[in-house]
Write a protein that holds these residues in place. Structure first.
Motif, PDB file in Angstrom:
ATOM      1  N   GLY A 309      -1.687   1.172 -19.939  1.00  0.00           N
ATOM      2  CA  GLY A 309      -0.461   1.464 -19.197  1.00  0.00           C
ATOM      3  C   GLY A 309      -0.457   2.810 -18.521  1.00  0.00           C
ATOM      4  N   MET A 310      -1.623   3.404 -18.365  1.00  0.00           N
ATOM      5  CA  MET A 310      -1.682   4.798 -17.902  1.00  0.00           C
ATOM      6  C   MET A 310      -1.823   4.937 -16.389  1.00  0.00           C
ATOM      7  SD  MET A 310      -4.110   6.186 -21.014  1.00  0.00           S
ATOM      8  CE  MET A 310      -4.011   7.909 -20.550  1.00  0.00           C
ATOM      9  N   CYS A 311      -1.681   3.833 -15.649  1.00  0.00           N
ATOM     10  CA  CYS A 311      -1.909   3.894 -14.199  1.00  0.00           C
ATOM     11  C   CYS A 311      -0.754   3.320 -13.397  1.00  0.00           C
ATOM     12  CB  CYS A 311      -3.201   3.153 -13.853  1.00  0.00           C
ATOM     13  SG  CYS A 311      -4.686   3.823 -14.610  1.00  0.00           S
ATOM     14  N   LEU A 312       0.449   3.357 -13.918  1.00  0.00           N
ATOM     15  CA  LEU A 312       1.569   2.710 -13.235  1.00  0.00           C
ATOM     16  C   LEU A 312       2.304   3.631 -12.272  1.00  0.00           C
ATOM     17  CD1 LEU A 312       3.100   0.526 -16.089  1.00  0.00           C
ATOM     18  CD2 LEU A 312       1.304  -0.042 -14.444  1.00  0.00           C
ATOM     19  N   SER A 313       1.596   4.536 -11.657  1.00  0.00           N
ATOM     20  CA  SER A 313       2.227   5.479 -10.730  1.00  0.00           C
ATOM     21  C   SER A 313       2.142   4.967  -9.294  1.00  0.00           C
ATOM     22  CB  SER A 313       1.545   6.840 -10.812  1.00  0.00           C
ATOM     23  OG  SER A 313       2.049   7.716  -9.820  1.00  0.00           O
ATOM     24  N   CYS A 314       3.218   5.192  -8.548  1.00  0.00           N
ATOM     25  CA  CYS A 314       3.223   4.876  -7.117  1.00  0.00           C
ATOM     26  C   CYS A 314       3.245   6.149  -6.269  1.00  0.00           C
ATOM     27  CB  CYS A 314       4.426   3.999  -6.769  1.00  0.00           C
ATOM     28  SG  CYS A 314       4.247   2.285  -7.320  1.00  0.00           S
ATOM     29  N   ARG A 315       3.101   7.301  -6.902  1.00  0.00           N
ATOM     30  CA  ARG A 315       3.072   8.564  -6.161  1.00  0.00           C
ATOM     31  C   ARG A 315       1.825   8.629  -5.296  1.00  0.00           C
ATOM     32  NH1 ARG A 315       1.917  12.546  -9.077  1.00  0.00           N
ATOM     33  NH2 ARG A 315       2.780  14.174  -7.705  1.00  0.00           N
ATOM     34  N   LYS A 316       1.971   9.213  -4.120  1.00  0.00           N
ATOM     35  CA  LYS A 316       0.857   9.411  -3.192  1.00  0.00           C
ATOM     36  C   LYS A 316       0.091   8.117  -2.935  1.00  0.00           C
ATOM     37  CE  LYS A 316       0.284  14.274  -4.475  1.00  0.00           C
ATOM     38  NZ  LYS A 316      -0.651  15.319  -4.990  1.00  0.00           N
ATOM     39  N   ASN A 317       0.848   7.054  -2.699  1.00  0.00           N
ATOM     40  CA  ASN A 317       0.275   5.751  -2.336  1.00  0.00           C
ATOM     41  C   ASN A 317      -0.662   5.193  -3.402  1.00  0.00           C
ATOM     42  OD1 ASN A 317       1.573   5.728   0.242  1.00  0.00           O
ATOM     43  ND2 ASN A 317       0.022   7.163   0.979  1.00  0.00           N
ATOM     44  N   ARG A 318      -0.328   5.435  -4.673  1.00  0.00           N
ATOM     45  CA  ARG A 318      -1.175   4.936  -5.753  1.00  0.00           C
ATOM     46  C   ARG A 318      -0.928   3.467  -6.083  1.00  0.00           C
ATOM     47  NH1 ARG A 318      -0.728  10.427  -7.618  1.00  0.00           N
ATOM     48  NH2 ARG A 318      -2.779  11.276  -8.214  1.00  0.00           N
ATOM     49  N   CYS A 319       0.087   2.857  -5.486  1.00  0.00           N
ATOM     50  CA  CYS A 319       0.308   1.421  -5.697  1.00  0.00           C
ATOM     51  C   CYS A 319       0.464   0.738  -4.348  1.00  0.00           C
ATOM     52  CB  CYS A 319       1.532   1.166  -6.580  1.00  0.00           C
ATOM     53  SG  CYS A 319       3.130   1.536  -5.819  1.00  0.00           S
ATOM     54  N   ASN A 320       0.292  -0.580  -4.354  1.00  0.00           N
ATOM     55  CA  ASN A 320       0.420  -1.341  -3.118  1.00  0.00           C
ATOM     56  C   ASN A 320       0.734  -2.789  -3.470  1.00  0.00           C
ATOM     57  OD1 ASN A 320       0.376  -2.008  -0.368  1.00  0.00           O
ATOM     58  ND2 ASN A 320      -1.424  -0.750   0.028  1.00  0.00           N
ATOM     59  N   THR A 321       1.139  -3.543  -2.455  1.00  0.00           N
ATOM     60  CA  THR A 321       1.502  -4.945  -2.638  1.00  0.00           C
ATOM     61  C   THR A 321       0.302  -5.839  -2.373  1.00  0.00           C
ATOM     62  OG1 THR A 321       3.773  -4.475  -1.928  1.00  0.00           O
ATOM     63  CG2 THR A 321       3.066  -6.770  -1.888  1.00  0.00           C
ATOM     64  N   LEU A 322       0.021  -6.727  -3.295  1.00  0.00           N
ATOM     65  CA  LEU A 322      -1.102  -7.650  -3.127  1.00  0.00           C
ATOM     66  C   LEU A 322      -0.727  -8.764  -2.161  1.00  0.00           C
ATOM     67  CD1 LEU A 322      -3.469  -9.127  -5.751  1.00  0.00           C
ATOM     68  CD2 LEU A 322      -2.069 -10.700  -4.427  1.00  0.00           C
ATOM     69  N   GLY A 323      -1.647  -9.094  -1.243  1.00  0.00           N
ATOM     70  CA  GLY A 323      -1.455 -10.256  -0.384  1.00  0.00           C
ATOM     71  C   GLY A 323      -1.063  -9.931   1.041  1.00  0.00           C
ATOM     72  N   TYR A 324      -0.377 -10.856   1.659  1.00  0.00           N
ATOM     73  CA  TYR A 324      -0.067 -10.780   3.086  1.00  0.00           C
ATOM     74  C   TYR A 324       0.751  -9.548   3.430  1.00  0.00           C
ATOM     75  CZ  TYR A 324       1.409 -12.247   7.751  1.00  0.00           C
ATOM     76  OH  TYR A 324       1.638 -12.293   9.106  1.00  0.00           O
ATOM     77  N   ASN A 325       1.667  -9.171   2.550  1.00  0.00           N
ATOM     78  CA  ASN A 325       2.631  -8.102   2.863  1.00  0.00           C
ATOM     79  C   ASN A 325       2.168  -6.723   2.409  1.00  0.00           C
ATOM     80  OD1 ASN A 325       4.831  -9.867   3.931  1.00  0.00           O
ATOM     81  ND2 ASN A 325       4.693 -10.722   1.864  1.00  0.00           N
ATOM     82  N   ILE A 326       0.888  -6.535   2.276  1.00  0.00           N
ATOM     83  CA  ILE A 326       0.339  -5.247   1.865  1.00  0.00           C
ATOM     84  C   ILE A 326       0.749  -4.142   2.839  1.00  0.00           C
ATOM     85  CG2 ILE A 326      -1.801  -5.590   3.158  1.00  0.00           C
ATOM     86  CD1 ILE A 326      -3.314  -4.206   0.911  1.00  0.00           C
ATOM     87  N   ARG A 327       0.900  -2.937   2.314  1.00  0.00           N
ATOM     88  CA  ARG A 327       1.138  -1.779   3.175  1.00  0.00           C
ATOM     89  C   ARG A 327      -0.216  -1.337   3.741  1.00  0.00           C
ATOM     90  NH1 ARG A 327       2.286   1.258  -0.442  1.00  0.00           N
ATOM     91  NH2 ARG A 327       0.446   2.596  -0.518  1.00  0.00           N
TER      92      ARG A 327
END
Length: 496
Positions: A309-327
């Protein structure tokens, strides 16, 4: 037949074909970039059939290269974006059913687009190494087709999105590298890009981030056998997604063959074999069909760290949406993202990091208990989720782990934490107390659980929970403690 047998078959195909050993000979099997230097459209007909998807015909409306009247006949709209689906290696010489499902999903959610199926079955229905060799030629044909659209009806290549599955992912990459000029194709999505004869190759010999303005890839079957995996493991895009670690997928184990036979008939055996490989396709379709349940993935070094559970950060574009609607964001270096999914559609789960601070009152005695946790949210409750710590509990330490939920429980407001002990545990504790006398009164030694800190991946909300009973923070086997929201009384170290 299982997935390991399929991999063995691929390996056998590679071995019996000349020129498939290591180093330079392996590159000869693919064909070099220079061998495929493009000639300026000295042919009127392409081997690839470009079928514009329509709701009225099962096979689509075929657009013929250099025949403008077919664009009108098929109602191709140059002012709308183009999504081109590129299939992979074919065992039976037929277009697979998922192709039409994806085309229908694209049109149902985004009516203002052109959807084309690039049918290269003639070259794909070959022994695997031959089909690999053909990927460059088909990529060149797709590049020719896009250039023809650009020159004849001013369709901009930047409005083209190629979605390639397995070998089709590398075909799409070659199309992007062969197209002439400085402008690139808008986007390429690789759905579990093929591994054999591509793993470890240079960027010019496979799908790579240089092949389009934006490249994303979903890796779902990278489990290795005899040094090979069906899907490529190495990063090949700006964002590389590894659902469930990317090696294998829930619901695809050989034990599920009976479920697949019930659903697909005798072809269910084949479905079991390719289940994890094709999961990439259905994850992408899922992103189209369930706008309200988009799956979020998180940047992490590896799946083991993610499972804590140590990687659930969205800071500085650390997360994204899987699939068609990706950023869409170009990065200087490939970014690997991880997530968990369910075994069936909709695949989305909700990720939580739980950090629990334990004090083991028996110094020098490691214990390995099993816990269950029940959550109360503003929308729903979830009961008796099993928790198994990766390592035993020693001394005074905070443990971190990942919990995923299939449903949205809303904001978390209460936690019930239970040590799943039995009478056996009670006897063990009594024995421990006899051997190591407890000097602080008559209370039996146990675990002290001071705080539970929670981070919700999807909302990025951080919460702290304290024992409802302030005077009793001790936990013993078969006991359950209730934790409620509280102010964080224990200062945390600043994190970078």
């Amino acid at each position: 037949m299982n997935s390991l047998q399929l991999l063995s078959f691929l390996l056998l195909s590679c071995i019996i074909t000349p020129g498939n050993t290591h180093g330079g000979k392996k590159k000869e099997a693919l064909g070099s970039q220079s061998q495929h230097t493009r000639t300026k459209k000295d042919h009127q007909n392409l081997e690839t059939k470009f079928r514009l998807y329509t709701d009225t015909t099962e096979e689509g409306c075929q657009i013929f290269f250099n025949q403008l009247e077919t664009l009108d006949k098929c109602s191709f709209n140059a002012s709308l974006p183009l999504v081109m689906i590129v299939h992979g290696w074919s065992v039976d010489g037929m277009l697979e059913g998922w192709i039409w499902k994806m085309a229908a999903a694209l049109k149902s959610q985004h009516k203002q687009i052109n959807v084309i199926i690039a049918d290269w079955l003639t070259s794909a229905h070959q022994h695997y190494p031959i089909a690999v060799q053909n990927t460059r030629h088909i990529g060149q044909e797709i590049a020719d087709f896009l250039e023809w659209l650009e020159e004849s009806i001013q369709f901009s290549r930047s409005n083209a999105h190629l979605i390639g599955y397995s070998l089709g992912a590398h075909v799409s990459g070659f199309a992007g590298s062969y197209i002439s000029g400085t402008n690139k194709i808008g986007r390429i999505t690789g759905l579990d890009p093929a591994g054999p004869l591509f793993e470890g190759m240079s960027p010019t010999d496979r799908l790579s981030p240089d092949d389009a303005n934006f490249v994303d890839a979903i890796h779902t079957f990278t489990k290795q056998h005899m040094g090979l995996s069906v899907g490529i493991k190495q990063p090949v895009a700006h964002f590389d997604f590894y659902p469930n670690g990317g090696t294998f997928q829930p619901g695809c184990h050989i034990m599920h063959v009976y479920n697949h036979i019930a659903q697909y008939g005798i072809t269910g055996i084949t479905q079991t074999v390719k289940c994890a490989h094709e999961r990439s396709v259905h994850l992408f379709i899922d992103s189209l069909l369930h706008n309200d349940k988009q799956s979020t993935a998180y940047w992490c070094n590896d799946i083991n760290t993610f499972n804590k559970g140590m990687c659930l950060s969205c800071r500085k574009n650390r997360c994204n949406t899987l699939g068609y609607n990706i950023r869409e964001e170009r990065l200087p270096k490939s970014r690997q993202l991880f997530l968990k999914t369910r075994a069936h559609m909709p695949f989305k789960v909700y990720h939580y990091q739980f950090k629990i601070h334990f004090i083991n009152e028996i110094q020098g005695k490691q214990i390995d208990p099993t816990f269950t946790i029940s959550l109360t949210g503003t929308k729903e409750d979830v009961k008796n989720l099993p928790i198994t710590l990766v390592e035993g509990i020693n001394g005074n330490k905070t443990y971190s782990f990942l919990i995923t939920l299939d449903t949205d429980i809303g904001e978390l407001i209460m936690i019930k934490f239970k040590w799943e002990g039995t009478a056996v545990w009670e006897n063990i504790w009594d024995t421990v107390q006899t051997i190591i006398p407890w000097t602080k009164g008559t209370r039996r030694p146990g675990l002290i659980v001071k705080t539970i800190r929670v981070k919700a991946g999807e909302t990025q909300q951080k919460m702290t929970f304290c024992s409802q009973s302030i005077d009793n923070v001790h936990l013993h086997p078969a006991q359950e403690k209730t934790f409620v929201r509280c102010e964080d009384r224990f200062p945390r170290q600043n994190r970078k």
